[in-house]
Enzyme design. Structure first.
Site, PDB file in Angstrom:
ATOM      1  N   LYS A  53      -6.109   6.393 -20.096  1.00 54.12           N
ATOM      2  CA  LYS A  53      -6.241   6.932 -21.441  1.00 54.12           C
ATOM      3  C   LYS A  53      -4.928   6.748 -22.222  1.00 54.12           C
ATOM      4  CE  LYS A  53     -10.203   7.907 -19.607  1.00 54.12           C
ATOM      5  NZ  LYS A  53     -10.560   9.209 -19.046  1.00 54.12           N
ATOM      6  N   TYR A  95     -14.013  16.890 -17.422  1.00 57.41           N
ATOM      7  CA  TYR A  95     -14.472  15.513 -17.408  1.00 57.41           C
ATOM      8  C   TYR A  95     -15.641  15.407 -16.415  1.00 57.41           C
ATOM      9  CZ  TYR A  95     -14.502  10.533 -16.447  1.00 57.41           C
ATOM     10  OH  TYR A  95     -14.891   9.238 -16.270  1.00 57.41           O
ATOM     11  N   ARG A 144       0.854  -1.209   0.000  1.00 58.71           N
ATOM     12  CA  ARG A 144       0.000   0.000   0.000  1.00 58.71           C
ATOM     13  C   ARG A 144       0.880   1.246   0.000  1.00 58.71           C
ATOM     14  NH1 ARG A 144      -1.903   1.784   4.644  1.00 58.71           N
ATOM     15  NH2 ARG A 144      -2.617  -0.212   5.433  1.00 58.71           N
ATOM     16  N   ASP A 190      -5.224  19.042 -15.399  1.00 60.60           N
ATOM     17  CA  ASP A 190      -5.505  17.686 -15.868  1.00 60.60           C
ATOM     18  C   ASP A 190      -5.012  17.615 -17.315  1.00 60.60           C
ATOM     19  OD1 ASP A 190      -6.624  15.378 -16.953  1.00 60.60           O
ATOM     20  OD2 ASP A 190      -8.395  15.461 -15.663  1.00 60.60           O
TER      21      ASP A 190
HETATM   22  C1  LIG Z   1     -11.152   9.679 -17.842  1.00 63.20           C
HETATM   23  C2  LIG Z   1     -10.767  10.981 -17.287  1.00 63.20           C
HETATM   24  C3  LIG Z   1     -10.608  11.166 -15.908  1.00 63.20           C
HETATM   25  C4  LIG Z   1     -10.908  10.077 -14.908  1.00 63.20           C
HETATM   26  O1  LIG Z   1     -10.020   9.016 -15.005  1.00 63.20           O
HETATM   27  P1  LIG Z   1     -10.404   7.485 -14.671  1.00 63.20           P
HETATM   28  O2  LIG Z   1      -9.138   6.772 -14.932  1.00 63.20           O
HETATM   29  O3  LIG Z   1     -11.533   7.107 -15.577  1.00 63.20           O
HETATM   30  O4  LIG Z   1     -10.826   7.447 -13.241  1.00 63.20           O
HETATM   31  C5  LIG Z   1     -10.177  12.408 -15.470  1.00 63.20           C
HETATM   32  N1  LIG Z   1      -9.928  13.417 -16.332  1.00 63.20           N
HETATM   33  C6  LIG Z   1     -10.083  13.269 -17.664  1.00 63.20           C
HETATM   34  C7  LIG Z   1      -9.788  14.414 -18.573  1.00 63.20           C
HETATM   35  C8  LIG Z   1     -10.513  12.059 -18.190  1.00 63.20           C
HETATM   36  O5  LIG Z   1     -10.673  11.930 -19.506  1.00 63.20           O
END
Ligand SMILES: *Cc1c(COP(=O)(O)O)cnc(C)c1O
Length: 388
Positions: free
Chosen positions: A205, A102, A50, A180
């Site tokens: 992604k 998002y 962890r 982000d």
């Molecule tokens: C998909 C996404 C998230 C969240 O990520 P997860 O891995 O699905 O929890 C956050 N920000 C953006 C821009 C995203 O496309």
């Protein structure tokens, strides 16, 4: 000497770590929960997975080097990463966020973070920073304001915010700038270099890149923030598991060539989309007339592989989603497979309808995450779903 970005995808900053002396070229998966201690008060450097695990640590080294941070932390999802980040704030703290984000981030802020006493303003950052002045944004900053949270380009409307300009405002008022960077990935954009304090990624992604693993990252250039986040990850326990860490490490090895190919495909698809009568508008920062074009050219090395477009009618949008075969109708983005998404019922279903309408996210808006297929096949598929 610092490696180039394609080399970094394989080796990170170059500290090749041969943890067991076997010479294994692929970093091993340390599928273990705990680590034996040589004696009281002695540690191998690992105690319990962890807290840290060698496979996760290797992944974190690679991501830190790609984003030019001093530390990266790998979480079990992008949302787990953002949730952990919210733990550095206190009840009463105020955060300014972009209004087009998002959907999961908006859901987290409005339902969980708000309940924990954090206050939010969701504003159109790209619009507020247009032109010379910054008064519109600065008027929102008060005593309790602690951070600005943005995506650029935004999901799904592809609005581009000038990161340097935003970082200037954040510095002036002593706020953290959180970016982000999921949409462009570190291959195309490095917000820390432009003045951001924390970079967020959904590793699910582009970093993972194969639509097969969920992961998330926080990367920072600040020792103080890194220390706080290390305490949070070990305490709340949302670190990425060893096997998933390995899958993302493997995905990142091809980040550079995937991004190059997918972006090349995207440029051709955008060209095609722009010529179609049933398409009202194409949102892509690589279109020279788009408001984000010049800023993107300054702050990024590419325009990315995401494109959003508005069609004439809701019926056409629905029929496209019904007809697709090669392109898959699915949530998510950033993988080798081209996916089409309907933000209004999928990624952004939990965002208040007024917010969506204000951002232009309607039932005629579709989002494409372009993959690495032969672009001719993708265009043939688009021709079929539009016109047959
Ligand atoms: C998909 C996404 C998230 C969240 O990520 P997860 O891995 O699905 O929890 C956050 N920000 C953006 C821009 C995203 O496309």
């Amino acid at each position: 000497m610092e490696y180039g970005i394609s080399t970094k995808c394989l080796y990170g900053d170059g500290r090749r770590v041969d943890t067991d002396g076997s010479g294994a070229v692929s970093f091993p998966i340390y599928q273990t929960a705990t680590f034996a201690h040589p004696a009281v008060g002695e540690s191998t450097g690992y105690d319990y997975s962890r807290l840290q695990n060698p496979t996760r640590e290797q992944l974190e080294r690679v991501v830190a080097s790609l984003e030019k941070g001093i530390d990266a932390l790998a979480f079990s999802s992008g949302m787990a990463a953002i949730t952990a980040l919210m733990e550095i704030f206190q009840p009463g703290d105020h955060i300014i966020t972009d209004c087009d984000l998002y959907g999961g981030s908006i859901r987290l802020f409005n339902n969980i973070s708000k309940k924990n006493g954090i206050l939010f303003n969701h504003v159109n950052c790209a619009q507020l920073l247009e032109g010379e002045g910054t008064d519109g944004l600065e008027a929102l900053i008060g005593e309790s304001t602690k951070a600005i949270f943005i995506e650029t380009p935004t999901n799904p409307m592809m609005n581009v915010t000038d990161i340097c300009k935003m970082a200037g405002i954040a510095k002036k008022h002593g706020l953290l700038l959180i970016v982000d960077n999921t949409f462009l990935s570190p291959y195309f954009q490095n917000p820390l270099e432009l003045g951001a304090d924390v970079v967020v990624h959904s590793g699910t992604k582009y970093l993972g890149g194969h639509n097969d693993t969920i992961a998330g990252f926080l990367v920072t250039s600040s020792g103080e923030i890194s220390e706080k986040l290390r305490f949070i990850i070990k305490t709340v326990g949302s670190g990425l598991a060893p096997f998933d860490s390995w899958l993302i490490l493997r995905g990142i090895k091809t980040l550079a060539i995937r991004m190059e190919k997918a972006e090349k495909n995207t440029r051709q698809i955008v060209e095609w989309l722009c010529e179609q009568k049933p398409i009202v508008k194409v949102y892509y920062p690589g279109i020279a007339e788009s408001p984000g074009y010049e800023i993107t050219k300054r702050q990024a090395r590419g325009f990315g592989c995401m494109v959003t477009f508005e069609v004439e009618t809701k019926e056409l949008a629905l029929s496209i989603l019904r007809k697709v075969r090669l392109i898959q109708f699915a949530e998510s983005l950033g993988g080798v497979e081209t996916l089409i998404t309907y933000p209004i019922t999928q990624t952004h279903a939990d965002v208040p309808k007024e917010t969506l309408a204000a951002n232009g996210v309607t039932d005629k808006v579709l989002r494409l995450s372009v993959g690495i297929e032969d672009v001719e096949d993708l265009i043939k598929e688009l021709e079929r779903v539009f016109y047959e």
